[in-house]
Design a protein around this motif. Structure first.
Motif, short mmCIF file in Angstrom:
data_model
loop_
_atom_site.label_atom_id
_atom_site.label_comp_id
_atom_site.label_asym_id
_atom_site.label_seq_id
_atom_site.Cartn_x
_atom_site.Cartn_y
_atom_site.Cartn_z
N MET A 1 0.85 -1.18 0.00
CA MET A 1 0.00 0.00 0.00
C MET A 1 0.89 1.24 0.00
N LYS A 2 0.53 2.22 -0.77
CA LYS A 2 1.30 3.46 -0.88
C LYS A 2 1.02 4.36 0.33
N ASP A 3 2.00 5.24 0.63
CA ASP A 3 1.83 6.21 1.73
C ASP A 3 0.60 7.07 1.52
N LYS A 4 0.35 7.47 0.28
CA LYS A 4 -0.81 8.31 -0.03
C LYS A 4 -2.11 7.60 0.35
N ASP A 5 -2.19 6.29 0.05
CA ASP A 5 -3.39 5.52 0.39
C ASP A 5 -3.60 5.46 1.91
N LEU A 6 -2.50 5.31 2.65
CA LEU A 6 -2.60 5.28 4.11
C LEU A 6 -3.09 6.61 4.66
N ILE A 7 -2.56 7.69 4.14
CA ILE A 7 -2.97 9.02 4.61
C ILE A 7 -4.45 9.24 4.33
N GLU A 8 -4.90 8.94 3.11
CA GLU A 8 -6.30 9.14 2.76
C GLU A 8 -7.20 8.27 3.63
N LYS A 9 -6.81 7.02 3.88
CA LYS A 9 -7.63 6.13 4.70
C LYS A 9 -7.67 6.61 6.14
N ASP A 10 -6.53 7.04 6.69
CA ASP A 10 -6.46 7.47 8.07
C ASP A 10 -7.21 8.77 8.32
N THR A 11 -7.32 9.64 7.33
CA THR A 11 -7.98 10.92 7.54
C THR A 11 -9.43 10.92 7.07
N TYR A 12 -9.91 9.79 6.59
CA TYR A 12 -11.25 9.70 6.05
C TYR A 12 -12.28 9.60 7.16
N ARG A 13 -13.27 10.47 7.14
CA ARG A 13 -14.36 10.41 8.11
C ARG A 13 -15.68 10.57 7.37
N HIS A 14 -16.67 9.79 7.79
CA HIS A 14 -18.01 9.92 7.22
C HIS A 14 -18.60 11.27 7.63
N ILE A 15 -19.47 11.81 6.80
CA ILE A 15 -20.13 13.09 7.07
C ILE A 15 -21.57 12.82 7.47
N LEU A 16 -22.00 13.43 8.58
CA LEU A 16 -23.37 13.31 9.05
C LEU A 16 -23.91 14.72 9.31
N ASN A 17 -24.93 15.10 8.55
CA ASN A 17 -25.59 16.40 8.74
C ASN A 17 -26.83 16.20 9.59
N ILE A 18 -26.96 17.04 10.62
CA ILE A 18 -28.13 17.02 11.50
C ILE A 18 -28.82 18.37 11.35
N TYR A 19 -30.13 18.32 11.04
CA TYR A 19 -30.91 19.54 10.87
C TYR A 19 -32.04 19.56 11.90
N TYR A 20 -32.08 20.61 12.71
CA TYR A 20 -33.17 20.83 13.66
C TYR A 20 -34.18 21.75 12.98
N ILE A 21 -35.41 21.32 12.84
CA ILE A 21 -36.47 22.14 12.26
C ILE A 21 -37.35 22.56 13.44
N VAL A 22 -37.30 23.85 13.80
CA VAL A 22 -37.89 24.30 15.05
C VAL A 22 -39.02 25.30 14.79
N ASP A 23 -40.19 24.96 15.32
CA ASP A 23 -41.37 25.84 15.23
C ASP A 23 -41.17 26.99 16.21
N THR A 24 -41.11 28.20 15.69
CA THR A 24 -40.98 29.40 16.53
C THR A 24 -42.19 30.31 16.35
N SER A 25 -43.32 29.72 15.95
CA SER A 25 -44.54 30.51 15.72
C SER A 25 -45.17 30.90 17.06
N GLU A 26 -46.18 31.73 16.98
CA GLU A 26 -46.90 32.20 18.17
C GLU A 26 -47.44 31.03 19.00
N ALA A 27 -47.75 29.92 18.34
CA ALA A 27 -48.25 28.74 19.06
C ALA A 27 -47.23 28.20 20.07
N MET A 28 -45.98 28.56 19.91
CA MET A 28 -44.91 28.08 20.80
C MET A 28 -44.61 29.08 21.91
N HIS A 29 -45.34 30.18 21.96
CA HIS A 29 -45.09 31.26 22.92
C HIS A 29 -45.16 30.75 24.37
N GLY A 30 -44.39 31.36 25.24
CA GLY A 30 -44.45 31.06 26.67
C GLY A 30 -43.60 29.88 27.07
#
Length: 132
Positions: A1-30
């Motif tokens: 295995m080449k050094d480049k392959d090791l570097i790419e494998k070692d620095t590889y991380r999966h990406i996970l996006n988390i989105y919060y969808i938050v109701d801030t309407s008047e119904a949420m008041h108080g």
């Protein structure tokens, strides 16, 4: 295995996006909005950050919040890493426009899918809807 392959494998991380969808309407008041601002979101963000710390060598977690009332607005221009994402307290007001929020989320998800379509390791996004 080449050094480049090791570097790419070692620095590889999966990406996970988390989105919060938050109701801030008047119904949420108080008590509802107080609970979201002072307890729910700070605890949720903290839990995600703690989990990210456990798996930071394997996954790159990014978070953003889409707040909706009369229209919708992203809290940040782009998803931030778990260590950078902070909940900014919101005030309740306006009508509940979930449809606009869904359109904004759809556009965002399409943009993310296009951006990562050529890269392996993109987890499906996590969408958390907060309303009552």
């Amino acid at each position: 295995m080449k050094d480049k392959d090791l570097i790419e494998k070692d620095t590889y991380r999966h990406i996970l996006n988390i989105y919060y969808i938050v109701d801030t309407s008047e119904a949420m008041h108080g008590e509802c909005m107080d609970f979201i601002n002072n307890q729910l979101m700070p605890e949720l963000v903290n839990i995600i950050a703690e989990q990210y710390d456990l798996y930071e060598d394997e996954v790159n977690v990014r978070e953003n919040a889409l707040c909706f009332s009369s229209g919708s607005e992203w809290m940040y221009n782009t998803p931030l890493t778990s260590s950078d994402f902070k909940w900014i307290p919101r005030r309740a007001g306006g009508l509940s426009d979930l449809g606009h929020a869904c359109e904004s989320l759809d556009k965002c998800l399409r943009d993310v899918a296009d951006f990562y379509s050529t890269q392996a390791g993109q987890y499906p996004p996590v969408v958390i809807l907060i309303s009552h």
